[in-house]
Design a protein around this motif. Structure first.
Motif, PDB file in Angstrom:
ATOM      1  N   ASN A 153       0.804  -1.220   0.000  1.00  0.00           N
ATOM      2  CA  ASN A 153       0.000   0.000   0.000  1.00  0.00           C
ATOM      3  C   ASN A 153       0.841   1.277   0.000  1.00  0.00           C
ATOM      4  O   ASN A 153       0.303   2.376  -0.049  1.00  0.00           O
ATOM      5  CB  ASN A 153      -0.960   0.003   1.195  1.00  0.00           C
ATOM      6  N   ARG A 154       2.170   1.140   0.050  1.00  0.00           N
ATOM      7  CA  ARG A 154       3.035   2.308  -0.033  1.00  0.00           C
ATOM      8  C   ARG A 154       3.725   2.424  -1.398  1.00  0.00           C
ATOM      9  O   ARG A 154       4.464   3.370  -1.632  1.00  0.00           O
ATOM     10  CB  ARG A 154       4.081   2.271   1.080  1.00  0.00           C
ATOM     11  N   VAL A 155       3.529   1.447  -2.243  1.00  0.00           N
ATOM     12  CA  VAL A 155       4.047   1.526  -3.608  1.00  0.00           C
ATOM     13  C   VAL A 155       3.192   2.519  -4.385  1.00  0.00           C
ATOM     14  O   VAL A 155       1.960   2.461  -4.327  1.00  0.00           O
ATOM     15  CB  VAL A 155       4.027   0.141  -4.288  1.00  0.00           C
ATOM     16  N   PRO A 156       3.794   3.477  -5.098  1.00  0.00           N
ATOM     17  CA  PRO A 156       3.004   4.491  -5.792  1.00  0.00           C
ATOM     18  C   PRO A 156       2.015   3.888  -6.791  1.00  0.00           C
ATOM     19  O   PRO A 156       2.284   2.856  -7.416  1.00  0.00           O
ATOM     20  CB  PRO A 156       4.072   5.318  -6.520  1.00  0.00           C
ATOM     21  N   LYS A 157       0.887   4.535  -6.909  1.00  0.00           N
ATOM     22  CA  LYS A 157      -0.094   4.115  -7.898  1.00  0.00           C
ATOM     23  C   LYS A 157       0.496   4.287  -9.299  1.00  0.00           C
ATOM     24  O   LYS A 157       1.187   5.255  -9.582  1.00  0.00           O
ATOM     25  CB  LYS A 157      -1.369   4.947  -7.766  1.00  0.00           C
ATOM     26  N   GLY A 158       0.189   3.346 -10.165  1.00  0.00           N
ATOM     27  CA  GLY A 158       0.724   3.396 -11.513  1.00  0.00           C
ATOM     28  C   GLY A 158       2.072   2.731 -11.667  1.00  0.00           C
ATOM     29  O   GLY A 158       2.641   2.731 -12.772  1.00  0.00           O
ATOM     30  N   CYS A 159       2.616   2.163 -10.587  1.00  0.00           N
ATOM     31  CA  CYS A 159       3.907   1.463 -10.679  1.00  0.00           C
ATOM     32  C   CYS A 159       3.741   0.250 -11.594  1.00  0.00           C
ATOM     33  O   CYS A 159       2.819  -0.554 -11.413  1.00  0.00           O
ATOM     34  CB  CYS A 159       4.370   1.030  -9.294  1.00  0.00           C
ATOM     35  N   PRO A 160       4.614   0.069 -12.597  1.00  0.00           N
ATOM     36  CA  PRO A 160       4.428  -0.998 -13.588  1.00  0.00           C
ATOM     37  C   PRO A 160       4.816  -2.396 -13.113  1.00  0.00           C
ATOM     38  O   PRO A 160       4.744  -3.350 -13.898  1.00  0.00           O
ATOM     39  CB  PRO A 160       5.333  -0.559 -14.741  1.00  0.00           C
ATOM     40  N   LEU A 161       5.206  -2.577 -11.856  1.00  0.00           N
ATOM     41  CA  LEU A 161       5.538  -3.915 -11.376  1.00  0.00           C
ATOM     42  C   LEU A 161       4.309  -4.808 -11.380  1.00  0.00           C
ATOM     43  O   LEU A 161       3.191  -4.359 -11.092  1.00  0.00           O
ATOM     44  CB  LEU A 161       6.102  -3.849  -9.949  1.00  0.00           C
ATOM     45  N   THR A 162       4.484  -6.085 -11.712  1.00  0.00           N
ATOM     46  CA  THR A 162       3.399  -7.055 -11.657  1.00  0.00           C
ATOM     47  C   THR A 162       2.900  -7.177 -10.225  1.00  0.00           C
ATOM     48  O   THR A 162       3.700  -7.194  -9.277  1.00  0.00           O
ATOM     49  CB  THR A 162       3.879  -8.434 -12.153  1.00  0.00           C
ATOM     50  N   ASN A 163       1.582  -7.261 -10.058  1.00  0.00           N
ATOM     51  CA  ASN A 163       1.049  -7.315  -8.700  1.00  0.00           C
ATOM     52  C   ASN A 163       1.504  -8.587  -7.985  1.00  0.00           C
ATOM     53  O   ASN A 163       1.876  -9.591  -8.612  1.00  0.00           O
ATOM     54  CB  ASN A 163      -0.482  -7.217  -8.704  1.00  0.00           C
ATOM     55  N   LYS A 164       1.480  -8.550  -6.651  1.00  0.00           N
ATOM     56  CA  LYS A 164       2.051  -9.622  -5.838  1.00  0.00           C
ATOM     57  C   LYS A 164       1.371 -10.968  -6.090  1.00  0.00           C
ATOM     58  O   LYS A 164       2.027 -12.014  -6.118  1.00  0.00           O
ATOM     59  CB  LYS A 164       1.940  -9.258  -4.356  1.00  0.00           C
ATOM     60  N   LYS A 165       0.083 -10.958  -6.271  1.00  0.00           N
ATOM     61  CA  LYS A 165      -0.639 -12.208  -6.460  1.00  0.00           C
ATOM     62  C   LYS A 165      -0.220 -12.901  -7.750  1.00  0.00           C
ATOM     63  O   LYS A 165      -0.035 -14.127  -7.786  1.00  0.00           O
ATOM     64  CB  LYS A 165      -2.149 -11.952  -6.460  1.00  0.00           C
TER      65      LYS A 165
END
Length: 466
Positions: free
Chosen positions: A378-390
């Motif tokens: 929840n502290r990673v900026p919105k729009g960060c292109p990293l694949t989500n954790k799931k």
């Protein structure tokens, strides 16, 4: 019980928990830790109902402690009910500090790109402890518990005896040193109670203690031992009774600190079963009862600076708390104290996901520091292109992704280990890659995996050392 936990999570998360509510969920397998915020300070006593030598029982918590705010920590490191309000990645906050200039922390709009961070050119002027290597353990100990500390103990112990309308015990410096030595010995030679060191049975008696001081004299000093004047209470400070000696010891730690480039900031528990309102309860940990301390350490374990957690600390900086949150604000305060005594140095700071935020990393970078730590989703900026954790968690172990926020100079890396881990750093990139051994449950054997970035190794090493 789990359904009851889900009920509390959905209904009371907005206002937080009291410790009593949190303890009703204590048997849930999902819960890892419970922190309590200390109640208000008392004038004459901070006691709970437990025995000093036989504490550590939940039933001994006082009513004030049970009504205090609490924070629940789940096994996945999710925290419920605590203070976790940090700035969003695009926020620009200007707040006034004590100087004439406003404190400005501005995160630029993230500019995500594929790239890597290059290690900064370090011009760090490291110190050396070579001048202390010939000291004996006793001499080294007396560097920190010096004559000023002993004199403080003698004066306040005498004042407290008079405060209690008792005769002055007239403790000498030699007796106080002997008393402290017995306390140190009792830390590694534990007996059921302090009286047992003078027991007549050979399996209990400690000859060194027995021949150094009479039991009655030791108990008399214990009864009146004090660090602050009870006639001058500071009710805004919940640890006012400990504050004078803490300040002296902190200044000594900073004085003898020789600058080292790498520093770790974390929380630590000091075991304590006695009577004080700042005593914390943490379920599921080796140290369940004690004081929670914010600590700034070197790789060798030297305690550079510290502050005891007490909820609303009167010495807190509202400016820093607004910018970085309560947990991380103390780190910035410690860096200010370090700078005032030792000057400016480009320290590299390491911390875990309780403290890491984009605003903190940007502030450190802007002030000639570097920061590295694991970061919460929840502290990673919105729009960060990293694949989500799931999604990335379904990929093979050793998989990793990285993205660079070029505008703010922060790299985010996410990789698959036992779980999905995300780190943020202003100084360590993804190269060079290393290989590490990991045990595969499905194959029942060890495999070699790529270890994504040098900062991952650094964080693991810090976890082992501190």
């Amino acid at each position: 019980m789990l359904s009851k936990y889900m009920f509390y999570s959905s209904v009371t998360i907005r206002r937080g928990f009291t410790l009593e509510e949190a303890l009703q969920m204590v048997f849930s397998d999902d819960i890892d830790e419970i922190y309590i915020e200390p109640p208000d300070a008392a004038i004459l006593t901070d006691e709970d109902s437990g025995e000093e030598d036989g504490g550590g029982v939940i039933d001994n918590l006082s009513g004030a402690q049970l009504r205090a705010p609490a924070e629940v920590i789940l096994h996945n490191n999710e925290r419920i009910g605590g203070d976790d309000q940090l700035l969003n990645a695009e926020d620009k906050i200007v707040v006034q500090n004590n100087s004439s200039q406003p404190l400005l922390v501005q995160l630029e709009k993230p500019n995500w790109c594929q790239g890597d961070l290059q290690p900064p050119n370090s011009n760090f002027q490291a110190g050396t402890y070579v001048q202390y290597k010939h000291l004996t353990p006793t001499q080294f100990f007396e560097k920190f518990i010096d004559d000023d500390v002993i004199q403080l103990l003698l004066e306040e112990t005498s004042k407290y005896a008079l405060f209690r309308n008792c005769a002055d015990p007239k403790v000498s410096k030699e007796e106080m040193r002997c008393f402290i030595g017995i306390l140190v010995l009792s830390g590694y030679n534990e007996l059921p109670s302090k009286r047992h060191y003078w027991d007549i049975d050979s399996d209990m008696r400690n000859e060194l203690v027995y021949k150094s001081m009479r039991r009655a004299r030791f108990l008399q000093i214990s009864k009146f031992l004090h660090f602050a004047d009870n006639n001058k209470p500071d009710l805004t400070d919940k640890i006012w009774k400990l504050r004078p000696i803490m300040d002296k010891v902190k200044q000594t730690f900073l004085h003898y600190f020789e600058p080292e480039e790498n520093l770790c900031y974390d929380e630590s528990m000091v075991k304590y079963f006695g009577r004080h309102s700042c005593k914390q309860f943490i379920r599921g940990k080796p140290v369940r009862f004690g004081y929670k301390i914010w600590c700034l350490n070197t790789p060798s374990g030297y305690l550079t600076n510290f502050e005891m957690y007490q909820g609303n600390n009167p010495r807190r900086s509202p400016v820093y708390e607004k910018l970085f949150g309560k947990a991380s604000a103390q780190l910035v305060t410690m860096l200010d104290e370090l700078k005032a005594l030792k000057g400016t140095q480009p320290y590299k700071l390491y911390f875990d996901n309780l403290f890491t935020g984009m605003t903190l990393l940007k502030y450190l970078r802007d002030n000639n520091y570097e920061g590295t730590g694991t970061i919460r989703e929840n502290r990673v900026p919105k729009g960060c292109p990293l694949t989500n954790k799931k999604a990335i968690g379904k990929r093979p172990r050793g998989t990793y992704e990285s993205t660079l926020d070029k505008a703010n100079g922060i790299i985010l890396v996410r990789w698959v280990d036992n779980g999905v881990v995300t780190t943020a750093s202003t100084c360590f990139g993804t190269q060079p890659l290393n290989q590490v051994k990991r045990y595969s449950q499905s194959e029942k054997k060890l495999f070699m995996y790529h270890d994504h970035i040098s900062s991952a190794n650094t964080i693991r090493q810090w976890g082992a050392q501190t």
